[in-house]
Design a protein around this motif. Structure first.
Motif, mmCIF file in Angstrom:
data_model
loop_
_atom_site.group_PDB
_atom_site.id
_atom_site.type_symbol
_atom_site.label_atom_id
_atom_site.label_comp_id
_atom_site.label_asym_id
_atom_site.label_seq_id
_atom_site.Cartn_x
_atom_site.Cartn_y
_atom_site.Cartn_z
ATOM 1 N N CYS A 1 0.426 -1.130 -0.245
ATOM 2 C CA CYS A 1 -0.299 -0.124 0.032
ATOM 3 C C CYS A 1 0.278 0.741 -0.455
ATOM 4 O O CYS A 1 0.754 2.192 -0.593
ATOM 5 C CB CYS A 1 -0.864 0.084 1.011
ATOM 6 S SG CYS A 1 -0.385 -0.191 2.859
ATOM 7 N N THR A 61 -4.861 -4.775 -2.265
ATOM 8 C CA THR A 61 -5.163 -3.087 -1.602
ATOM 9 C C THR A 61 -4.087 -3.578 0.098
ATOM 10 O O THR A 61 -2.952 -2.708 -0.642
ATOM 11 C CB THR A 61 -6.371 -3.809 -0.496
ATOM 12 O OG1 THR A 61 -6.229 -4.789 -0.098
ATOM 13 C CG2 THR A 61 -7.612 -3.764 -1.557
ATOM 14 N N CYS A 62 -3.895 -4.361 0.412
ATOM 15 C CA CYS A 62 -2.894 -4.021 1.376
ATOM 16 C C CYS A 62 -3.235 -5.028 2.261
ATOM 17 O O CYS A 62 -3.223 -6.329 1.818
ATOM 18 C CB CYS A 62 -3.181 -3.191 2.785
ATOM 19 S SG CYS A 62 -2.566 -3.162 3.701
ATOM 20 N N GLY A 99 -2.631 -5.922 5.451
ATOM 21 C CA GLY A 99 -3.788 -6.226 6.732
ATOM 22 C C GLY A 99 -2.395 -6.187 7.951
ATOM 23 O O GLY A 99 -3.739 -5.963 9.036
ATOM 24 N N PHE A 137 -10.514 0.311 8.625
ATOM 25 C CA PHE A 137 -9.468 0.260 7.716
ATOM 26 C C PHE A 137 -9.854 -1.393 7.216
ATOM 27 O O PHE A 137 -9.551 -1.490 5.921
ATOM 28 C CB PHE A 137 -8.223 -0.221 8.417
ATOM 29 C CG PHE A 137 -7.062 -0.961 7.787
ATOM 30 C CD1 PHE A 137 -6.274 -0.119 6.184
ATOM 31 C CD2 PHE A 137 -6.658 -2.031 8.530
ATOM 32 C CE1 PHE A 137 -5.605 -1.431 6.110
ATOM 33 C CE2 PHE A 137 -5.690 -2.956 7.637
ATOM 34 C CZ PHE A 137 -5.027 -2.140 6.926
ATOM 35 N N ALA A 164 -10.100 -1.799 3.326
ATOM 36 C CA ALA A 164 -9.321 -2.556 2.704
ATOM 37 C C ALA A 164 -9.162 -4.061 1.802
ATOM 38 O O ALA A 164 -8.758 -4.821 1.342
ATOM 39 C CB ALA A 164 -7.826 -3.112 3.302
ATOM 40 N N PRO A 177 -11.710 -4.105 -2.356
ATOM 41 C CA PRO A 177 -10.850 -2.802 -3.984
ATOM 42 C C PRO A 177 -11.734 -1.426 -3.761
ATOM 43 O O PRO A 177 -10.921 -0.703 -3.803
ATOM 44 C CB PRO A 177 -11.136 -3.654 -4.702
ATOM 45 C CG PRO A 177 -11.012 -4.611 -4.172
ATOM 46 C CD PRO A 177 -12.265 -4.693 -2.911
ATOM 47 N N TYR A 189 -12.053 1.319 -1.176
ATOM 48 C CA TYR A 189 -10.471 1.067 -0.927
ATOM 49 C C TYR A 189 -9.795 2.132 -1.939
ATOM 50 O O TYR A 189 -9.422 3.516 -1.541
ATOM 51 C CB TYR A 189 -9.633 -0.015 -0.540
ATOM 52 C CG TYR A 189 -8.146 0.290 -0.371
ATOM 53 C CD1 TYR A 189 -7.704 -0.005 1.111
ATOM 54 C CD2 TYR A 189 -6.863 0.685 -1.329
ATOM 55 C CE1 TYR A 189 -6.295 0.600 1.412
ATOM 56 C CE2 TYR A 189 -5.120 0.446 -1.115
ATOM 57 C CZ TYR A 189 -5.055 0.490 0.116
ATOM 58 O OH TYR A 189 -3.720 0.849 0.712
ATOM 59 N N GLN A 245 -0.888 1.810 -9.137
ATOM 60 C CA GLN A 245 -1.921 1.053 -10.209
ATOM 61 C C GLN A 245 -2.296 1.886 -11.235
ATOM 62 O O GLN A 245 -2.791 1.375 -12.129
ATOM 63 C CB GLN A 245 -3.159 0.905 -9.745
ATOM 64 C CG GLN A 245 -2.385 -1.105 -8.203
ATOM 65 C CD GLN A 245 -3.762 -1.762 -8.620
ATOM 66 O OE1 GLN A 245 -4.760 -1.760 -9.695
ATOM 67 N NE2 GLN A 245 -3.214 -2.843 -7.856
#
Ligand code: SF4
Lengths: 256, 476
Positions: A13, A44-45, A47, B400, B404, B407, B410, B455
């Protein structure tokens, strides 16, 4: 492992939001080695922020997505950041201890995950990428750089030498010696927010030692450390720059 | 009691503390690594030591039973204490019923844990610590700040000052002179004491021996000169046999002070027997639980394998900056961040597991390879599950998690953050963050998000022709 023709990039991220140029540098280096790079969409990430803070249920939500997205791909997964690499290879096992389906998937995934420098050295067997940094002028000494061995990369993933091996082969770059080199920079994710005073003191020690080394650039393979060091150095008005290893290699390989 | 973060602020403002800690931990750290390297096959020894300790813990109850039997066979009287108060009560009872008036103690963390000195004084006994460091701690009316070096937080100048003020000797900061003065005081005490109190570094199950290691020899005097010797030991401090003890001894001093072996290693196997030249007339062992059996049943059980060498303290960058007193209880550093909430419950101690960047230096140096970071993470989870955590944090991380794991959400959130930080940033940097994140900008700036995410840039990148003979261009 024979050299793969294609890899997946887990871009993390921080790279996605703050340092996209690092992601592009990683891609450039790999493509110059004739390795095609795919970027699984919708990632995304890993975590880690939630996991680190003890919020396992929230972390699991994010981790399931990451596991699903990466499991749907094939081939090695390259992670250009030590702590995210450690999270994916080791911590998911703790997170999914009571969730057999995801535990199994995360075990399979951890076999495919490689931190960037470890992939180059351990998997591809590369030491010298032929990178060459040009001097900024005739008669100008090679700039010194300091390497910061990020804790999760060093102790979590066990990368004791890979980044240094690659750096040592970059022509036109001198490596500086740093006091207490292996000591933490004080980031630790939420630690830098929750225990900001201690974290600040650790950062201060680290910056002092880096500046005393005479380096112009500090190079690391962890986006968290880089974000942290950059923030501290900027607040201080220091001229020391931060770079990801991939940026240095990319520059050197393009003959810039 | 003051709050952890307040104690940290106080510690960070103390320049003496930083000097003293910096000097000592640096010296110890480098001595440790040299010394451990000098041990042939140190990795194998560490693995064997770990196996011995953890194996023993798997049947701690059975091992304790055997140990008790062997102690009794050796003529030792055994007592069980469920908590610190019980242990102190047993001690006071023994002292009173035997008519003891003066106690000398050798260093023991277990009795620090139970605040024994306080109860003994209350009961009208005189108590004197005989470890040099502990003696200073006692004079200064404070607590040890390290499990091996109780006064690591003090400079020699401040030690001189304490001795000058408390026992009225001329001020000096010469460590040798200070030690000499202390020794003279202690000698008198040894000869007149009728009760000797010790802890135990190890208890050997198969022989019922108590093992005490020290560098000053005071443990020997404490166990042999007074009439009565009482040892207080945590129930986890067992090793199966003398050969396992050998492993522990090999790694303990090396990890603690960088010595190959401590100057004195005493194995005490009961009171003086017929024909023996020295030893106490009567010996007792108090086996202290005080929360340990609770730890044993849970995910922190591994911590009971700790041999209290202190190496993790010396390696910990947090400890090096704030010292032991910031941790607020008997055990400081990484080990304290696990043991204290483990023994006393997470609710009142929930900030300790957060006092780590999880850098892993502690796990690297631990001679029995305890996975300290894993246990800290486990405790953070317990804190979230059981203790009161600020709502803003709970909601923040919940948000979060929700975003997250979706998508599209996010991306929307990141876009929002990009916009908001654009308002906060000046030429790409944020100098002040609001709310919970304010801690970050206390000592560093935050780089604002890039104008375009990776991205986005990736999608805009011209498609490269595939290298000859390879499959088609990478999927975008
Ligand atoms: S946790 Fe390990 S390093 Fe720390 S005191 Fe215990 S045995 Fe020593």
């Amino acid at each position: 492992m024979p050299k793969p023709s294609k890899v997946q990039l887990f871009h993390t991220c921080i790279i996605n939001e703050v340092y996209p140029e690092v992601g592009l540098a990683v891609v450039n280096v790999l493509e110059r080695l004739d390795i095609a790079v795919e970027v699984p969409l919708n990632q995304t990430c890993c975590g880690q922020p939630a996991f680190n803070g003890g919020f396992h249920a929230d972390a699991r939500k994010v981790a399931r997505l990451t596991v699903d997205i990466l499991s749907a791909t094939k081939g090695p997964i390259i992670i250009p950041s030590g702590s995210c690499g450690d999270m994916l290879t080791h911590q998911y096992h703790m997170l999914f201890a009571d969730e057999p389906a995801y535990l199994e998937k995360s075990h399979a995934l951890s076999e495919r995950c490689h931190e960037f420098s470890m992939f180059l050295v351990d998997v591809l067997g590369i030491r010298d990428l032929g990178a060459h940094l040009r001097a900024s002028g005739p008669g100008v000494a090679a700039p010194k750089s300091a390497y910061h061995p990020s804790c999760h990369l060093l102790r979590g993933l066990g990368a004791k030498s890979q980044p240094q091996t690659l750096l040592a082969q970059v022509k036109g770059l001198a490596c500086a010696e740093v006091k207490d080199q292996e000591e933490c920079c004080g980031f630790g994710g939420m630690f830098s927010v929750k225990n900001s005073a201690i974290s600040g003191a650790m950062l201060e020690n680290k910056m002092r030692n880096l500046e005393a080394s005479g380096a112009e650039t500090v190079i690391s393979c962890d986006m968290g450390c880089l974000l942290h060091l950059a923030g501290g150095l900027h607040r201080k008005g220091s001229t020391l720059k931060v770079k990801h290893l991939a940026q240095v290699l990319d520059e050197g390989m393009s003959g810039r | 009691m003051s709050h952890f973060l307040d104690r940290v602020e106080t510690a960070l403002r103390d320049p003496d503390l930083k000097t003293a800690l910096g000097r000592a931990t640096e010296r110890l750290g480098s001595r440790r690594s040299v010394s451990l390297d000098s041990l042939p096959d140190s990795d194998a020894v560490r693995d064997m030591a770990r196996r011995a300790k953890l194996g023993l813990l798997r049947d701690l109850a059975g091992n304790l039973e055997t140990f008790e039997k062997n102690l009794i066979k050796n003529g030792v009287q055994v007592h069980w204490a469920e908590d610190g108060a019980a242990a102190n009560r047993i001690m006071v009872d023994i002292a009173k019923s035997r008519g003891c008036k003066r106690a000398v103690k050798s260093k023991s963390m277990a009795t620090e844990e139970t605040h024994l000195n306080h109860d003994l004084l209350e009961a009208g006994l005189e108590v004197l610590e005989t470890d040099l460091g502990e003696y200073i701690v006692q004079l200064a009316e404070t607590t040890p700040s390290h499990i091996i070096l109780p006064i690591i937080h003090m400079t020699k100048e401040s030690i001189g000052k304490v001795m000058h003020e408390k026992i009225k000797v001329p001020y000096t900061s010469d460590p040798e002179k200070l030690a000499k003065i202390a020794r003279a005081k202690l000698r008198e005490a040894f000869l007149s004491a009728d009760l000797g109190i010790t802890g135990a570094n190890f208890g050997v199950v198969d022989s019922g021996a108590l093992v005490l290691v020290s560098n000053e020899g005071n443990a020997r005097l404490v166990t042999t000169l007074p009439r009565v010797h009482v040892a207080v030991m945590g129930i986890e401090k067992l090793v199966p046999s003398l050969s396992d003890l050998d492993l522990m001894i090999k790694i303990l001093a090396r990890s603690a002070t960088g010595q190959k072996i401590t100057t004195y290693t005493s194995l005490v196997t009961g009171p003086r027997r017929e024909g023996e030249a020295d030893g106490c007339q009567e010996m007792h062992v108090i086996l202290l639980d005080n929360g340990r059996s609770r730890i044993l049943g849970g995910p922190l059980a591994e911590i009971l394998g700790c041999i209290r060498c202190g190496a993790c303290l010396n390696a910990c960058p947090v400890y090096k900056n704030v010292g032991g007193h910031a941790y607020g209880d008997t055990y400081p550093g990484p080990i304290g961040s696990i043991v204290t909430p483990g023994l006393r419950g997470i609710k009142a101690w929930k900030e300790l597991p957060d006092a780590s960047s999880l850098c892993g230096a502690c796990r690297d140096v631990c001679p029995v390879r305890l996975d300290i970071p894993r246990m800290l993470l486990e405790l953070r989870k317990q804190a979230v599950d059981e203790a009161s955590i600020p709502w803003a944090l709970r909601i923040g991380l919940w948000g979060f998690g929700v975003a997250a794991s979706r998508p599209w959400l996010y991306r929307a959130g990141a876009g929002l953050f990009r916009w908001a930080s654009g308002l906060m940033a000046k030429s790409g940097w944020i100098r002040k963050l609001p709310g919970l994140a304010a801690g970050w900008t206390r000592s560093r700036d935050l780089k604002a998000p890039a104008p375009k995410s990776f991205q986005e840039l990736w999608r805009q990148r011209p498609v490269r022709p595939a290298p000859a003979g390879k499959e088609a261009a990478p999927v975008r």
